[in-house]
Design a protein around this motif. Sequence first.
Motif, PDB file in Angstrom:
ATOM      1  N   UNK A 247       0.820  -1.203   0.000  1.00 54.37           N
ATOM      2  CA  UNK A 247       0.000   0.000   0.000  1.00 54.37           C
ATOM      3  C   UNK A 247       0.861   1.264   0.000  1.00 54.37           C
ATOM      4  N   UNK A 248       0.289   2.379  -0.433  1.00 52.78           N
ATOM      5  CA  UNK A 248       1.052   3.628  -0.439  1.00 52.78           C
ATOM      6  C   UNK A 248       1.302   4.211   0.955  1.00 52.78           C
ATOM      7  N   UNK A 249       0.480   3.851   1.938  1.00 52.55           N
ATOM      8  CA  UNK A 249       0.761   4.330   3.293  1.00 52.55           C
ATOM      9  C   UNK A 249       0.592   3.198   4.296  1.00 52.55           C
ATOM     10  N   UNK A 250       1.239   3.360   5.433  1.00 50.62           N
ATOM     11  CA  UNK A 250       1.153   2.352   6.481  1.00 50.62           C
ATOM     12  C   UNK A 250      -0.306   2.145   6.893  1.00 50.62           C
ATOM     13  N   UNK A 251      -1.036   3.247   6.980  1.00 50.07           N
ATOM     14  CA  UNK A 251      -2.424   3.129   7.423  1.00 50.07           C
ATOM     15  C   UNK A 251      -3.229   2.246   6.468  1.00 50.07           C
ATOM     16  N   UNK A 252      -3.092   2.512   5.169  1.00 55.33           N
ATOM     17  CA  UNK A 252      -3.838   1.700   4.210  1.00 55.33           C
ATOM     18  C   UNK A 252      -3.420   0.234   4.270  1.00 55.33           C
ATOM     19  N   UNK A 253      -2.125   0.033   4.522  1.00 55.06           N
ATOM     20  CA  UNK A 253      -1.634  -1.333   4.630  1.00 55.06           C
ATOM     21  C   UNK A 253      -2.363  -2.047   5.776  1.00 55.06           C
ATOM     22  N   UNK A 254      -2.518  -1.342   6.875  1.00 59.94           N
ATOM     23  CA  UNK A 254      -3.166  -1.947   8.034  1.00 59.94           C
ATOM     24  C   UNK A 254      -4.663  -2.136   7.821  1.00 59.94           C
ATOM     25  N   UNK A 255      -5.235  -1.292   6.977  1.00 61.02           N
ATOM     26  CA  UNK A 255      -6.685  -1.392   6.764  1.00 61.02           C
ATOM     27  C   UNK A 255      -7.045  -2.516   5.796  1.00 61.02           C
ATOM     28  N   UNK A 256      -6.035  -3.003   5.083  1.00 59.43           N
ATOM     29  CA  UNK A 256      -6.305  -4.009   4.051  1.00 59.43           C
ATOM     30  C   UNK A 256      -7.049  -5.231   4.594  1.00 59.43           C
ATOM     31  N   UNK A 257      -6.511  -5.816   5.669  1.00 54.56           N
ATOM     32  CA  UNK A 257      -7.133  -7.000   6.242  1.00 54.56           C
ATOM     33  C   UNK A 257      -8.551  -6.727   6.733  1.00 54.56           C
ATOM     34  N   UNK A 258      -8.721  -5.749   7.630  1.00 54.93           N
ATOM     35  CA  UNK A 258     -10.059  -5.439   8.130  1.00 54.93           C
ATOM     36  C   UNK A 258     -11.064  -5.165   7.012  1.00 54.93           C
ATOM     37  N   UNK A 259     -10.622  -4.485   5.966  1.00 54.62           N
ATOM     38  CA  UNK A 259     -11.539  -4.226   4.842  1.00 54.62           C
ATOM     39  C   UNK A 259     -11.975  -5.528   4.186  1.00 54.62           C
ATOM     40  N   UNK A 260     -10.998  -6.428   3.966  1.00 50.66           N
ATOM     41  CA  UNK A 260     -11.339  -7.710   3.353  1.00 50.66           C
ATOM     42  C   UNK A 260     -12.326  -8.484   4.212  1.00 50.66           C
ATOM     43  N   UNK A 261     -12.177  -8.324   5.524  1.00 51.48           N
ATOM     44  CA  UNK A 261     -13.057  -9.054   6.432  1.00 51.48           C
ATOM     45  C   UNK A 261     -14.343  -8.288   6.694  1.00 51.48           C
ATOM     46  N   UNK A 262     -14.489  -7.164   5.983  1.00 56.30           N
ATOM     47  CA  UNK A 262     -15.700  -6.354   6.077  1.00 56.30           C
ATOM     48  C   UNK A 262     -16.011  -5.873   7.484  1.00 56.30           C
ATOM     49  N   UNK A 263     -14.975  -5.328   8.131  1.00 53.66           N
ATOM     50  CA  UNK A 263     -15.188  -4.669   9.420  1.00 53.66           C
ATOM     51  C   UNK A 263     -16.039  -3.426   9.196  1.00 53.66           C
ATOM     52  N   UNK A 264     -16.757  -3.032  10.203  1.00 57.31           N
ATOM     53  CA  UNK A 264     -17.437  -1.731  10.141  1.00 57.31           C
ATOM     54  C   UNK A 264     -16.386  -0.631  10.256  1.00 57.31           C
ATOM     55  N   UNK A 265     -16.589   0.509   9.590  1.00 59.84           N
ATOM     56  CA  UNK A 265     -15.552   1.556   9.602  1.00 59.84           C
ATOM     57  C   UNK A 265     -15.069   1.936  11.007  1.00 59.84           C
ATOM     58  N   UNK A 266     -15.983   2.117  11.953  1.00 61.96           N
ATOM     59  CA  UNK A 266     -15.521   2.549  13.288  1.00 61.96           C
ATOM     60  C   UNK A 266     -14.630   1.473  13.900  1.00 61.96           C
ATOM     61  N   UNK A 267     -15.082   0.231  13.751  1.00 65.89           N
ATOM     62  CA  UNK A 267     -14.309  -0.863  14.333  1.00 65.89           C
ATOM     63  C   UNK A 267     -12.931  -0.912  13.701  1.00 65.89           C
TER      64      UNK A 267
ATOM     65  N   UNK B 223       3.155   7.908  14.225  1.00 63.25           N
ATOM     66  CA  UNK B 223       3.971   8.904  13.548  1.00 63.25           C
ATOM     67  C   UNK B 223       4.360   8.476  12.149  1.00 63.25           C
ATOM     68  N   UNK B 224       4.236   7.178  11.878  1.00 62.92           N
ATOM     69  CA  UNK B 224       4.610   6.684  10.553  1.00 62.92           C
ATOM     70  C   UNK B 224       3.384   6.334   9.714  1.00 62.92           C
ATOM     71  N   UNK B 225       2.183   6.672  10.212  1.00 63.89           N
ATOM     72  CA  UNK B 225       0.948   6.251   9.529  1.00 63.89           C
ATOM     73  C   UNK B 225       0.927   6.606   8.054  1.00 63.89           C
ATOM     74  N   UNK B 226       1.479   7.780   7.713  1.00 64.56           N
ATOM     75  CA  UNK B 226       1.344   8.224   6.329  1.00 64.56           C
ATOM     76  C   UNK B 226       2.591   7.964   5.492  1.00 64.56           C
ATOM     77  N   UNK B 227       3.545   7.233   6.071  1.00 67.29           N
ATOM     78  CA  UNK B 227       4.734   6.858   5.312  1.00 67.29           C
ATOM     79  C   UNK B 227       4.408   5.690   4.388  1.00 67.29           C
ATOM     80  N   UNK B 228       5.111   5.580   3.261  1.00 63.87           N
ATOM     81  CA  UNK B 228       4.955   4.367   2.464  1.00 63.87           C
ATOM     82  C   UNK B 228       5.705   3.211   3.139  1.00 63.87           C
ATOM     83  N   UNK B 229       5.051   2.089   3.387  1.00 64.30           N
ATOM     84  CA  UNK B 229       5.724   0.983   4.069  1.00 64.30           C
ATOM     85  C   UNK B 229       6.979   0.524   3.327  1.00 64.30           C
TER      86      UNK B 229
END
Lengths: 182, 547, 296
Positions: B366-386, B402-408
């Motif tokens: 992913x282009x950012x660490x945050x998106x990388x972390x969201x990949x799994x939960x999105x696939x598992x269809x978590x609710x956005x807040x969760x 502090x590294x959330x927006x860095x590219x992994x």
Amino acid sequence: MNDKNTWEFGTRQVVYGAIGAALYGVFSWATNIFPLPAAGNVTFRPAVAVLIFFGVAYGPWVGLLAGFIGNTLGDALSGWGFYWNWSLGNGLMGMLPGLAMAAIIDFKARSDIFKGVTWGTIGIAVGILFASLTEMFVGGIDLNTALLGYFVPAFLGNFVVTVILLPVLMIAFAAVASRRGR
Amino acid sequence: MSSIPIAVQDLSFQYRTRPEPAIVDVSFELRPGELLLIAGSSGCGKTTLARCINGLIPRSYRGERNGRVLLYGKDVAEMKIPEMAQVVGTLLQDPERQIVASNVFNEVAFGPENLGLPREQILQRVDQAMNRLNIAYLKERETFNLSGGEKQKVALAGLLAMNPSILLLDEPLASLDPASAYEALGVFRSLADEGKTILLIEHRVEDALEAKPDRMLYMEDGKVKYLDQIRDLPVEIDHTQVKLPAPWVVQRVKALSHEKSSILRRADAEKGELLVVFEEVDFQYSEDTPLVLKNVNLSIHRGDLIAVLGPNGAGKSTLVKHAIGLLKPTRGRVLIEGEDTRKMSIAQIACVVGYVFQSPTHMLYAPTVREELEFGPRNLEFKPEVMHASVAESLRSVNLIGLEDYPPLGLSFGQQKRTTIAAVLAMRSKIMIMDEPTAGQDFANYTRFMDALCKPSNGTHSLLTARFASTIFITHDLDLAVTYSNRVLLFGDRHVVADGKPEQVLKDTEQLLRYRVRPTSLLYMNLELLPATGRFLPAEVLAEYIR
Amino acid sequence: MLVTWKYRPRNTIVQRMDPRTRLIFMVCIIFALTIPEIWDYRIILPLFLISLTLYLLARIEWKDVRRVWLYISILVFFIVGLNGLLSGRGGPSSVTNIPSPVLFEVPIKIPYTEIGWDVPITVSKTWFALNQMTRMLCMAILAIPIPYTMDPNIYGTAFKRMGASDNVSFTMDLAFRFLPTFARDFSITLDAQRARGYEIDKLRGGLFARIRRLAPLIIPVVMQSTVTGEEVIDAMDLRAFGTAPRTWLKDLKYAPRDYVLLGLGVLIFIACCVLKWVFGIGGYFVPEFFTKFLVG
Ligand SMILES: Nc1ncnc2c1ncn2[C@@H]1O[C@H](COP(=O)(O)OP(=O)(O)OP(=O)(O)O)[C@@H](O)[C@H]1O
Ligand SMILES: Nc1ncnc2c1ncn2[C@@H]1O[C@H](COP(=O)(O)OP(=O)(O)OP(=O)(O)O)[C@@H](O)[C@H]1O
Ligand SMILES: [Mg+2]
Ligand SMILES: [Mg+2]
């Protein structure tokens, strides 16, 4: 490297040519296994984005070798045979975007990505046109069939894939390159 | 021509893309036949030093270089590449990336072919090199199918075929199981005895001592901190930076004695509910290949912190891939919380079991660490807040704030590794499986991170025990099993050979050796002190039990 | 998932041939048919038989090539054959120019419009379509056996011995070296993403979204490979690659049988050129028996 020399052909080009070819071969072959979205007779070959990327990132020789050898390997793996004109067409497809290499400085800058996609599109057009037209001699089809049966669907499919995936690859590459400046 | 193989004089180097120098004022000389061990934590400049000696600096890497490197009296910067290549042979960290031919014979012949030598001479050199390492039987093999140890010997043979008198070995043990590493070190020693000058770069000092190095050079931040004979306890060397033998650590801790390490209170495995069950599992990859798992029975309970040990190619990865449903048994069943994996989708299983692959580069995209972390939960269809909550929480727990927006892909290796772990944490699965979590990282890095995961913080729970019902890790590093697990599985011969508390399984050192796991000084020390301690402990803590 | 080559050693005359011979022979046949524009069945048919013989001599198991044949047949019949039958174009202009009895007419309509017309199918077009398909198969069956019967390890050397430079030939060799590595990386990445709940067979969303969803598979493998590349460059530089002309240990030697086939190929090419350009034989015509057969 900032002082990029478009037509250099040394160890670096050999290695990335080979790597590009192997990746292109593997991905082309893998898409034979996995079902991919298709619309009408347009087939998608996501591997093409990888080929264009290697051209853009490492120059015309790398693109040419990756396309020519990669297509040959992909065909050989799948068992289709050896069709020199399609291999050459793929070579052109990788080579032309390579001409943009020297002009691309920042792989995540919007304008440089745009350059990459533009040259990629030119590469696809010329490469596929070459293969379709030679098919007229080799396969003895007429111009209409060459254009409508081969060129248009292949061009469209490859174009769509490149527009979507090339920017993603370039942005990812910018991050990798930032860690390993040479 | 001078008879001194290597003379490094006031050498400094700064990469063009870096603000600070990678090595500073390094000087030393080596005699012919000397074996020098170079140790130091990641990024201290070991590889850079090697590149200065083999001429890649200043040829391929640009930057500012001061001082000189002389090989037999000749400045490296002035030598031609073919000449260099016949003086220095360099073995890179990962033989997989050094091998350039698809079959063994061609690989060994590659260097001489490049020199343009006549055929007969090449054939003769190839035979010589392969016989020297006793690998003539591999000649016809494909390089791809070789085991890690074999690959490394083939790469080494490729160097020997160039007849170099200096060998540079950059972390050659990284991809080997302990027994293969031991064999490789024996080979290095014998090459030195034949008169080759050897530089061995390795941060696992304890292992490297098997090669009986004549001297040791210890680096920190690009500077030489220690360069001398191997003594029992060089105080200059920091035991948290490189892996030292347990007795050295104990002595050092006693000598320094200001830092009292907190005693590890591992939650003991009081058998909780059943999570995963293997019932008479057989598995083979395809019909014409042999069984990889045979009649495996295993149950994993809540509270287990399992270390899986075993030789290369034993089937450890294959085993754990069953627990996440990536592979389905050919015979028998695997049950996850009572349900057959054959009847579950990958997504369903992923909710229960999280799997961290060995190499972070295999999954980061992913282009950012945050998106990388969201990949799994999105696939598992978590609710956005969760999803946001769980992503934020996992970022915090592996210290990536502090590294959330860095590219992994732009992070350092250690940070990438933590990102992959966070990515699995964010999926909130119950069981955590890690395949060789420490491979390819330096000692300081991996202890830090294993501590973060497994060491109980504020008294009660570690990150893993707090977050997961159970954890499994595969490792070749016996000390990890000794230090961090509460249950050990020894896997070999296609089945579970031994299974139990570390204190039970690991006391049978003969059995360990049979399965290519070499007992370490830490294990021996723990076994010795077991009556007093009652359980396995890290070396720092053991110091308290030794007078 | 491991890549497996279609190649298998077999003890056949075709496999004992030098790879260069087979490539050059294939080129000869392609040129013989295309450069002088041969459309005469009396030339096409024997050439087809020669190609077929070579194909059969390669003794490839049917189950290996079944899929390929399916694909080739669709291509030959539907794109090349039907196109020839309907339009009659793609070959010599005489196909549609010479007067020829109409067999029947096919109504064609552009979908969603009222535009449509009837396409006459003539004897000439039918014959042309048949000719066209044979001609194309004649070339295709020379190409198909190559992956099955040519040792992939020899490709690089074959390039080199056909005059390519050290660098180009070695690129070929190196690509073979990396192919299985990347195939394995690809399957590891696939597993790693599946463990995160990614399901490739359930790609959701529209076309664009679905192609975008391939990024998690492609990016890690490609980026890993760019990092690998830097180390491979070092490894090769350190072993003096590219500093002098290389010695290639693998060698290829022509045997007498190679000269025979090569000679045959060149002969066919020259013969076709001479027949067409000197004697005017080899152009398109509809043989009488065919017209009789169809029209009575
Ligand atoms: N190609 C390069 N371009 C820029 N900087 C580099 C390059 N290679 C290494 N560095 C930097 O130089 C410093 C020393 O790195 P070096 O690779 O020599 O360390 P090392 O001791 O070999 O570490 P490791 O144990 O991780 O291999 C580090 O800060 C590193 O980031
Ligand atoms: N995808 C595959 N296809 C076919 N065979 C495989 C595959 N993956 C692994 N194997 C084989 O299965 C056996 C067990 O492999 P596995 O990776 O489980 O070993 P391991 O114990 O994890 O080894 P290591 O310590 O080297 O990681 C090996 O002989 C290996 O060659
Ligand atoms: Mg290093
Ligand atoms: Mg494994």
